[in-house]
Motif scaffolding. Structure first.
Motif, mmCIF file in Angstrom:
data_model
loop_
_atom_site.group_PDB
_atom_site.id
_atom_site.type_symbol
_atom_site.label_atom_id
_atom_site.label_comp_id
_atom_site.label_asym_id
_atom_site.label_seq_id
_atom_site.Cartn_x
_atom_site.Cartn_y
_atom_site.Cartn_z
ATOM 1 N N GLY A 1 39.588 5.083 62.423
ATOM 2 C CA GLY A 1 38.962 5.590 61.206
ATOM 3 C C GLY A 1 39.888 5.670 60.009
ATOM 4 N N LEU A 2 41.202 5.705 60.256
ATOM 5 C CA LEU A 2 42.154 5.789 59.140
ATOM 6 C C LEU A 2 42.960 4.502 58.978
ATOM 7 N N ALA A 3 42.500 3.417 59.620
ATOM 8 C CA ALA A 3 43.246 2.158 59.558
ATOM 9 C C ALA A 3 43.373 1.657 58.114
ATOM 10 N N TYR A 4 42.298 1.772 57.349
ATOM 11 C CA TYR A 4 42.322 1.319 55.950
ATOM 12 C C TYR A 4 43.395 2.076 55.170
ATOM 13 N N ASN A 5 43.524 3.378 55.461
ATOM 14 C CA ASN A 5 44.483 4.238 54.772
ATOM 15 C C ASN A 5 45.905 3.745 55.034
ATOM 16 N N ALA A 6 46.194 3.424 56.304
ATOM 17 C CA ALA A 6 47.532 2.957 56.669
ATOM 18 C C ALA A 6 47.863 1.655 55.945
ATOM 19 N N TYR A 7 46.898 0.736 55.916
ATOM 20 C CA TYR A 7 47.188 -0.562 55.299
ATOM 21 C C TYR A 7 47.322 -0.443 53.775
ATOM 22 N N GLN A 8 46.435 0.332 53.161
ATOM 23 C CA GLN A 8 46.488 0.471 51.698
ATOM 24 C C GLN A 8 47.748 1.225 51.266
ATOM 25 N N LEU B 1 38.657 15.014 64.696
ATOM 26 C CA LEU B 1 39.738 14.304 64.006
ATOM 27 C C LEU B 1 40.423 13.311 64.943
ATOM 28 N N GLU B 2 40.699 13.746 66.186
ATOM 29 C CA GLU B 2 41.381 12.877 67.154
ATOM 30 C C GLU B 2 40.522 11.665 67.507
ATOM 31 N N GLU B 3 39.215 11.894 67.678
ATOM 32 C CA GLU B 3 38.317 10.779 68.020
ATOM 33 C C GLU B 3 38.171 9.814 66.850
ATOM 34 N N PHE B 4 38.082 10.378 65.654
ATOM 35 C CA PHE B 4 37.964 9.562 64.441
ATOM 36 C C PHE B 4 39.194 8.662 64.284
ATOM 37 N N SER C 1 40.730 28.672 67.523
ATOM 38 C CA SER C 1 39.338 29.134 67.651
ATOM 39 C C SER C 1 38.478 27.978 68.153
ATOM 40 N N GLU C 2 37.313 28.310 68.671
ATOM 41 C CA GLU C 2 36.392 27.280 69.172
ATOM 42 C C GLU C 2 36.046 26.285 68.059
ATOM 43 N N GLU C 3 35.820 26.825 66.877
ATOM 44 C CA GLU C 3 35.463 25.985 65.716
ATOM 45 C C GLU C 3 36.617 25.034 65.364
ATOM 46 N N ASP C 4 37.840 25.563 65.336
ATOM 47 C CA ASP C 4 38.994 24.728 65.010
ATOM 48 C C ASP C 4 39.252 23.678 66.089
ATOM 49 N N ALA C 5 39.062 24.054 67.350
ATOM 50 C CA ALA C 5 39.277 23.108 68.454
ATOM 51 C C ALA C 5 38.282 21.952 68.351
ATOM 52 N N ALA C 6 37.036 22.263 68.014
ATOM 53 C CA ALA C 6 36.015 21.216 67.853
ATOM 54 C C ALA C 6 36.370 20.304 66.676
ATOM 55 N N ALA C 7 36.862 20.888 65.596
ATOM 56 C CA ALA C 7 37.253 20.095 64.428
ATOM 57 C C ALA C 7 38.444 19.190 64.760
ATOM 58 N N MET C 8 39.394 19.690 65.541
ATOM 59 C CA MET C 8 40.539 18.884 65.973
ATOM 60 C C MET C 8 40.074 17.710 66.823
ATOM 61 N N ASP D 1 30.434 15.055 58.541
ATOM 62 C CA ASP D 1 31.688 14.819 57.818
ATOM 63 C C ASP D 1 32.876 15.365 58.602
ATOM 64 N N PHE D 2 34.071 14.992 58.148
ATOM 65 C CA PHE D 2 35.310 15.614 58.605
ATOM 66 C C PHE D 2 35.159 17.128 58.488
ATOM 67 N N GLN D 3 35.518 17.847 59.533
ATOM 68 C CA GLN D 3 35.417 19.304 59.516
ATOM 69 C C GLN D 3 36.796 19.913 59.263
ATOM 70 N N SER D 4 36.925 20.657 58.197
ATOM 71 C CA SER D 4 38.205 21.281 57.873
ATOM 72 C C SER D 4 38.625 22.231 58.998
ATOM 73 N N ILE D 5 39.921 22.293 59.235
ATOM 74 C CA ILE D 5 40.463 23.094 60.337
ATOM 75 C C ILE D 5 41.075 24.347 59.722
ATOM 76 N N ARG D 6 40.457 25.495 59.983
ATOM 77 C CA ARG D 6 40.776 26.713 59.248
ATOM 78 C C ARG D 6 42.253 27.118 59.374
ATOM 79 N N ARG D 7 42.800 26.989 60.569
ATOM 80 C CA ARG D 7 44.188 27.428 60.752
ATOM 81 C C ARG D 7 45.133 26.657 59.814
#
Length: 375
Positions: free
Chosen positions: A240-247, A232-235, A222-229, A327-333
């Protein structure tokens, strides 16, 4: 186990003055790194911004004021699964109130919910309907804040959820809801999974459901899910998740630097806050972990979670999501794949990842609306 293991021990926050003096001394003796001119945020948190926050931390920030706010509420500690667990227990004046356990994330704290306690427990006094009242339970995540360091491995999402289920049973709540933000948005659905007989519903601000790698999952989004994806990809591309990988990989190695330097710790968490919220909120979060010595153990949560068994079945508790603009937008699918019973899906035009702080009215209203038919 001893008789007192399930005891609820009254607790008041009173950090030793020596700890605050030590923090002051460290903030006054910073060795600042250099910085490339006009680097902005490309290399991480800009020097000028960190200097401004450190100056505020040293000269203006009022930790004793934070303590006083939290000490207005009943607080307890108890031992669950061998771990100290600290929590705020705010009973509603309405005897028919529904119990609600609210779980914070990282590097956040119980302070997130301090300003929501009044509206949630006593709607009548805040222009709301007393039929929407909650008895509120706000634990500090095991390994964070006044729950103190964890002392053994394996405190992943599921184990934290089981501890929350035990806490609600210990408090005598037969029916209750779960709410969470950030890591709390992952733990709360697990609370529902582990205690389906008692959990009436789960309300979160994100559903962190991601593609599994099967290209078919991306067909006709859906358009909404594509925008949320795309978000996520840009983040992720921005680190944006570098801290997560290291921790997840080496929390102990990182802990030597962060538990020794309050400025290092502040800069590390500022990559998450950026400009989203006010200085006092960021410094409250930084101080909560610094003063309780829980930086290392809070990061171990990521290490445990990276090695945890993934659930194979979707959750079945009635689930609601409130998504805030920045915020992070949840992806409905993908959310529907992981959560079989999503009954409430709302977008808001303001607020961020820190909605308890910057969109509290919308958040409270959404929590009330979601639980109304489930009471």
């Amino acid at each position: 186990m001893g008789m007192n293991d399930s005891a609820l021990r009254p607790f008041r926050i009173d950090v030793p003055q020596a700890n605050l003096d030590d923090l002051q001394e460290r903030l006054a003796r910073v060795r600042w790194p250099d910085e490339l001119p006009a680097g902005g945020w490309d290399y991480g948190v800009p020097l000028e911004y960190v200097k401004e926050l450190v100056d505020h931390w040293r000269t203006s920030f009022d930790w004793r004021g934070v303590e006083a706010r939290l000490n207005e509420h009943d607080q307890f500690t108890t031992t669950i699964d061998g771990q100290n667990v600290y929590f705020i227990h705010a009973r509603s004046p309405d005897p028919d109130a529904l119990a609600l356990i609210a779980t914070h994330g990282w590097p956040l704290s119980v302070v997130d919910y301090a300003d929501l306690i009044g509206p949630l427990t006593d709607p009548r006094a805040h222009g709301g309907d007393p039929a929407d009242a909650f008895h509120l339970v706000v634990p500090a995540m095991p390994g964070a804040g006044f729950s103190g360091p964890t002392t053994e491995a394996g405190w992943d999402m599921a184990r934290v959820a089981r501890a929350s289920v035990e806490l609600m049973a210990r408090l005598g709540y037969e029916r209750y809801g779960a709410h969470g933000n950030d890591s709390g948005s992952m733990i709360s659905p697990e609370i529902g999974r582990h205690d389906p007989e008692h959990v009436v519903g789960v309300h979160v601000t994100q559903l962190f459901s991601f593609p599994s790698g099967d290209p078919a999952e991306f067909a006709d989004l859906s358009e909404e899910d594509a925008a949320a994806m795309k978000f996520l990809e840009e983040f992720t591309a921005r680190g944006g998740l570098a801290y997560n990988a290291y921790q997840s990989a080496q929390p102990q190695t990182l802990a030597y630097a962060l538990q020794d330097s309050p400025v290092g710790w502040l800069a590390w968490i500022m990559q998450l806050f950026q400009h989203a919220v006010d200085r006092d909120y960021i410094l409250t979060c930084a101080s909560m972990y610094w003063l309780t010595g829980t930086i290392a153990s809070s990061m171990r949560y990521y290490h445990a979670e990276a090695r945890a068994q993934e659930p194979t079945e979707p959750t079945t508790a009635p689930t609601g999501v409130a998504m805030f603009a920045e915020d992070f937008q949840s992806i409905r699918r993908f959310a529907d794949r992981d959560h079989a019973n999503i009954v409430h899906w709302r977008h808001y035009h303001r607020g961020s990842h820190f909605s308890p702080r910057d969109a509290p009215d919308e958040l409270v209203s959404d929590v009330r609306e979601f639980f109304r038919p489930l009471r």
